[in-house]
Enzyme design. Structure first.
Site, PDB file in Angstrom:
ATOM      1  N   VAL A  16       0.836  -1.212   0.000  1.00  0.00           N
ATOM      2  CA  VAL A  16       0.000   0.000   0.000  1.00  0.00           C
ATOM      3  C   VAL A  16       0.871   1.263   0.000  1.00  0.00           C
ATOM      4  O   VAL A  16       0.637   2.194  -0.784  1.00  0.00           O
ATOM      5  CB  VAL A  16      -0.963   0.009   1.219  1.00  0.00           C
ATOM      6  N   ARG A  47      11.716  -1.130   6.917  1.00  0.00           N
ATOM      7  CA  ARG A  47      12.527  -2.049   7.703  1.00  0.00           C
ATOM      8  C   ARG A  47      13.843  -2.330   6.976  1.00  0.00           C
ATOM      9  O   ARG A  47      14.886  -2.429   7.570  1.00  0.00           O
ATOM     10  CB  ARG A  47      11.729  -3.347   7.877  1.00  0.00           C
ATOM     11  N   VAL A 133     -11.156  -0.703   6.552  1.00  0.00           N
ATOM     12  CA  VAL A 133     -12.281  -1.637   6.560  1.00  0.00           C
ATOM     13  C   VAL A 133     -12.532  -2.345   5.231  1.00  0.00           C
ATOM     14  O   VAL A 133     -12.690  -3.549   5.191  1.00  0.00           O
ATOM     15  CB  VAL A 133     -13.566  -0.966   7.082  1.00  0.00           C
ATOM     16  N   GLY A 135     -10.812  -1.562   1.949  1.00  0.00           N
ATOM     17  CA  GLY A 135      -9.937  -1.079   0.879  1.00  0.00           C
ATOM     18  C   GLY A 135     -10.428   0.225   0.285  1.00  0.00           C
ATOM     19  O   GLY A 135     -10.590   1.226   0.985  1.00  0.00           O
ATOM     20  N   GLY A 188      -2.306 -15.485  -5.903  1.00  0.00           N
ATOM     21  CA  GLY A 188      -1.886 -14.369  -5.062  1.00  0.00           C
ATOM     22  C   GLY A 188      -3.020 -13.739  -4.266  1.00  0.00           C
ATOM     23  O   GLY A 188      -2.862 -12.674  -3.674  1.00  0.00           O
ATOM     24  N   ASP A 202      -9.636 -11.300  10.285  1.00  0.00           N
ATOM     25  CA  ASP A 202      -9.587 -10.035   9.553  1.00  0.00           C
ATOM     26  C   ASP A 202     -10.994  -9.421   9.480  1.00  0.00           C
ATOM     27  O   ASP A 202     -11.184  -8.233   9.770  1.00  0.00           O
ATOM     28  CB  ASP A 202      -9.034 -10.310   8.146  1.00  0.00           C
ATOM     29  N   LYS A 206     -12.737  -5.853  11.227  1.00  0.00           N
ATOM     30  CA  LYS A 206     -13.501  -4.871  10.450  1.00  0.00           C
ATOM     31  C   LYS A 206     -14.916  -4.719  11.021  1.00  0.00           C
ATOM     32  O   LYS A 206     -15.455  -3.612  11.074  1.00  0.00           O
ATOM     33  CB  LYS A 206     -13.539  -5.301   8.991  1.00  0.00           C
ATOM     34  N   GLY A 305      -5.651  -4.599  -2.140  1.00  0.00           N
ATOM     35  CA  GLY A 305      -4.749  -4.320  -3.265  1.00  0.00           C
ATOM     36  C   GLY A 305      -4.086  -2.967  -3.060  1.00  0.00           C
ATOM     37  O   GLY A 305      -4.662  -2.073  -2.424  1.00  0.00           O
TER      38      GLY A 305
HETATM   39  N1  LIG Z   1      -2.387  -4.941   1.178  1.00  0.00           N
HETATM   40  C1  LIG Z   1      -3.670  -4.638   1.138  1.00  0.00           C
HETATM   41  O1  LIG Z   1      -4.362  -4.963   0.176  1.00  0.00           O
HETATM   42  C2  LIG Z   1      -4.309  -3.898   2.288  1.00  0.00           C
HETATM   43  C3  LIG Z   1      -5.672  -3.571   2.220  1.00  0.00           C
HETATM   44  C4  LIG Z   1      -6.258  -2.849   3.259  1.00  0.00           C
HETATM   45  C5  LIG Z   1      -5.490  -2.490   4.356  1.00  0.00           C
HETATM   46  N2  LIG Z   1      -4.179  -2.855   4.408  1.00  0.00           N
HETATM   47  C6  LIG Z   1      -3.405  -2.450   5.583  1.00  0.00           C
HETATM   48  O2  LIG Z   1      -2.350  -1.591   5.179  1.00  0.00           O
HETATM   49  C7  LIG Z   1      -1.236  -1.754   6.049  1.00  0.00           C
HETATM   50  C8  LIG Z   1      -0.003  -2.060   5.202  1.00  0.00           C
HETATM   51  O3  LIG Z   1      -0.219  -3.255   4.477  1.00  0.00           O
HETATM   52  P1  LIG Z   1       0.736  -3.715   3.286  1.00  0.00           P
HETATM   53  O4  LIG Z   1       0.018  -4.815   2.585  1.00  0.00           O
HETATM   54  O5  LIG Z   1       1.188  -2.527   2.510  1.00  0.00           O
HETATM   55  O6  LIG Z   1       1.963  -4.328   4.116  1.00  0.00           O
HETATM   56  P2  LIG Z   1       3.417  -4.699   3.574  1.00  0.00           P
HETATM   57  O7  LIG Z   1       3.426  -4.838   2.095  1.00  0.00           O
HETATM   58  O8  LIG Z   1       3.886  -5.850   4.408  1.00  0.00           O
HETATM   59  O9  LIG Z   1       4.294  -3.402   3.943  1.00  0.00           O
HETATM   60  C9  LIG Z   1       4.671  -3.110   5.246  1.00  0.00           C
HETATM   61  C10 LIG Z   1       5.703  -2.020   5.203  1.00  0.00           C
HETATM   62  O10 LIG Z   1       6.058  -1.664   6.529  1.00  0.00           O
HETATM   63  C11 LIG Z   1       7.475  -1.645   6.656  1.00  0.00           C
HETATM   64  N3  LIG Z   1       7.816  -1.992   8.030  1.00  0.00           N
HETATM   65  C12 LIG Z   1       7.589  -3.138   8.694  1.00  0.00           C
HETATM   66  N4  LIG Z   1       8.016  -3.041   9.972  1.00  0.00           N
HETATM   67  C13 LIG Z   1       8.525  -1.804  10.104  1.00  0.00           C
HETATM   68  C14 LIG Z   1       9.128  -1.100  11.170  1.00  0.00           C
HETATM   69  N5  LIG Z   1       9.288  -1.671  12.363  1.00  0.00           N
HETATM   70  N6  LIG Z   1       9.538   0.177  10.954  1.00  0.00           N
HETATM   71  C15 LIG Z   1       9.396   0.760   9.741  1.00  0.00           C
HETATM   72  N7  LIG Z   1       8.823   0.136   8.694  1.00  0.00           N
HETATM   73  C16 LIG Z   1       8.399  -1.130   8.867  1.00  0.00           C
HETATM   74  C17 LIG Z   1       7.982  -2.663   5.656  1.00  0.00           C
HETATM   75  O11 LIG Z   1       9.319  -2.353   5.323  1.00  0.00           O
HETATM   76  P3  LIG Z   1      10.115  -3.182   4.182  1.00  0.00           P
HETATM   77  O12 LIG Z   1       9.532  -2.707   2.874  1.00  0.00           O
HETATM   78  O13 LIG Z   1      11.511  -2.750   4.360  1.00  0.00           O
HETATM   79  O14 LIG Z   1       9.854  -4.612   4.460  1.00  0.00           O
HETATM   80  C18 LIG Z   1       7.016  -2.419   4.501  1.00  0.00           C
HETATM   81  O15 LIG Z   1       7.454  -1.362   3.696  1.00  0.00           O
HETATM   82  C19 LIG Z   1      -1.634  -2.859   7.033  1.00  0.00           C
HETATM   83  O16 LIG Z   1      -2.146  -2.281   8.192  1.00  0.00           O
HETATM   84  C20 LIG Z   1      -2.725  -3.615   6.296  1.00  0.00           C
HETATM   85  O17 LIG Z   1      -3.629  -4.265   7.166  1.00  0.00           O
HETATM   86  C21 LIG Z   1      -3.556  -3.535   3.399  1.00  0.00           C
END
Ligand SMILES: NC(=O)c1ccc[n+]([C@@H]2O[C@H](COP(=O)([O-])OP(=O)(O)OC[C@H]3O[C@@H](n4cnc5c(N)ncnc54)[C@H](OP(=O)(O)O)[C@@H]3O)[C@@H](O)[C@H]2O)c1
Length: 429
Positions: A16, A47, A133, A135, A188, A202, A206, A305
């Site tokens: 995201v 990270r 909640v 997307g 995926g 999850d 929500k 997404g």
């Molecule tokens: N993906 C979806 O479709 C979606 C939909 C709705 C809501 N969300 C929510 O959006 C949020 C992010 O999801 P995502 O899918 O984007 O997750 P993700 O792809 O796993 O990305 C997480 C990011 O956080 C960074 N990170 C992890 N631990 C950290 C720390 N301690 N300090 C600084 N940075 C740190 C990671 O760094 P690195 O890049 O270096 O690993 C990565 O860039 C979550 O709360 C998720 O529930 C996601």
């Protein structure tokens, strides 16, 4: 237009976060025009600092998220790390150092939304989380703002794309759960560990967020009844088809008929094919809202997404930036009704029960007596017999979960009942 830019700190640059950064760059001129000031990406916490991140200047990358939120010149912190810690501490620190916060973190908001809202209010800052909640689907803002003058009675939704993909596959191809999950993983749509999705965690997070906002009360994660969808079988889909239904994993938040309490639950349920939620296919999400004055509303779209979720995050970012410029804050938590959350036993719905029974005279009467003794009225019964064994499919009228559980327990103790093959709630009628 104000020339001094609003500074944004991005915490997390994954699925995201990277899309948020991309859209902030590509839509910079439009965002500035809509907000009334340019928006500048002031830092990006990750990270793994050495990972190549297209479009993000290397000097903005840091692994010290705490130092970034403590800078003091940050207007908005966008938290897209996920999980409870360090996200919670970072958000708290951001408020304490003068920033407003946008987040997509359902787990954290469901667990500690009240606490975070309290700090935001104390610091006179915004906390927005439209993306948490469903997307891209606008849901929190419609509930909190557009419907603020109405009375919401029910929120019924498909809020998890992975499980909807799996159930849709099972429905359309006759596949079993494992086969459909394998396909979701290959494409995926499912994580390597799908537990949070398929066991309903999850969706429960929500549901907790939605119920609190819809009914202006506090609903914690522990208040949400949760059942996953791993036990749903191809046979259940065949039964559902026989009733003109399909099966969906639903998040259901309801105000009791007397208005004195609310319930929130997540479980698989049969819904009639004519219900708008039945036609939500693949990984899409949809939420059906029923209110006193508006009647029935449906919100539909991609529930996850990178880009869709970033759309909701950007919407919040624009709103929060506008508030910064006007010196105001948007609507915060509203929990004034303080309605208690009733246990699952008090939820009233219809049930579809499949029993394996002995195929001999008097069994049907025996089974019907057990239902009657527990105050559960039968709508229809279908019996199929073969080689001394039979299956009995009972569909009930509305009954409480407690009465139904009592009935099933008593049925299990009958000699003529070989087993309870499945119990499925019937919703959306
Ligand atoms: N993906 C979806 O479709 C979606 C939909 C709705 C809501 N969300 C929510 O959006 C949020 C992010 O999801 P995502 O899918 O984007 O997750 P993700 O792809 O796993 O990305 C997480 C990011 O956080 C960074 N990170 C992890 N631990 C950290 C720390 N301690 N300090 C600084 N940075 C740190 C990671 O760094 P690195 O890049 O270096 O690993 C990565 O860039 C979550 O709360 C998720 O529930 C996601």
């Amino acid at each position: 237009m104000r020339t001094r830019p609003l500074k944004v700190a991005l915490l997390g640059c994954g699925v995201v976060g990277s899309e948020v950064a991309r859209i902030m760059t590509t839509h910079a001129a439009d965002l500035a025009a809509r907000i009334g000031a340019p928006v500048e990406l002031a830092g990006v916490a990750v990270r793994r600092p050495d990972k190549v991140r297209e479009g993000i200047p290397a000097e903005l990358i840091t692994t010290d998220a705490t130092a970034l939120v403590k800078r003091g010149d940050i207007d908005v912190v966008v938290e897209l790390i996920g999980g409870i810690e360090p996200a919670r501490s970072l958000i708290t620190t951001a408020f304490e150092h003068g920033a407003s916060v946008v987040s997509a973190n359902k787990a954290l908001l469901a667990q500690d939304g009240a606490g975070l809202h309290a700090i935001a209010e104390e610091q006179n800052k915004d906390l927005y989380y439209e993306a948490a909640v469903a997307g891209a689907i606008p849901l929190i803002r419609p509930l909190r703002e557009s419907l603020a003058g109405d009375k919401v009675n029910r929120v019924l939704g498909i809020v998890n794309g992975t499980t909807n993909f799996i159930l849709d596959k099972m429905d359309s191809t006759g596949a079993g759960y494992q086969e459909a999950l394998d396909e979701a993983s290959a494409l995926g749509y499912a994580e390597a560990d799908p537990t949070a999705d398929v066991e309903g965690f999850d969706a429960a997070a929500k549901a907790a967020i939605l119920a609190g906002i819809a009914f202006h009360t506090r609903v914690g994660l522990d208040d949400v009844y949760r059942e996953g969808m791993t036990e749903v079988t191809a046979a259940d889909f065949a039964s559902a088809k026989g009733m003109g239904c399909t099966i969906k994993l639903l998040a259901i938040c309801e105000r009791a008929a007397d208005g004195g309490s609310v319930t929130a639950r997540v479980h698989p349920a049969m819904i009639p094919l004519a219900h708008p939620l039945a036609s939500v296919r693949g990984a899409y999400n949809a939420v059906f809202v029923e209110s006193d004055a508006a009647g029935q509303l449906m919100f539909y779209g991609p529930g996850a997404g990178g880009a869709p979720t970033a759309s909701a995050v950007l919407g919040d970012l624009v709103a929060v930036c506008r508030n910064r410029i006007s010196g105001a804050t948007g609507p915060g938590a509203s929990a004034y009704t303080q309605l208690p959350v009733s246990p699952m036993g008090e939820v009233v719905t219809r049930y579809h029960i499949s029993l394996d029974v002995a195929d001999k005279p008097g069994v049907l009467a025996q089974v019907a007596t057990v239902f009657a003794e527990h105050g559960v009225s039968i709508d229809t019964v279908r019996q199929q017999g073969k080689d001394g064994e039979a299956s009995l499919v009972v569909v009930t009228h509305h009954a409480s979960d407690a009465s139904l559980n009592g009935t099933v327990e008593a049925l299990r103790s009958l000699d003529t009942v070989r087993g309870v093959a499945s119990i499925m709630r019937v919703e959306g009628e």
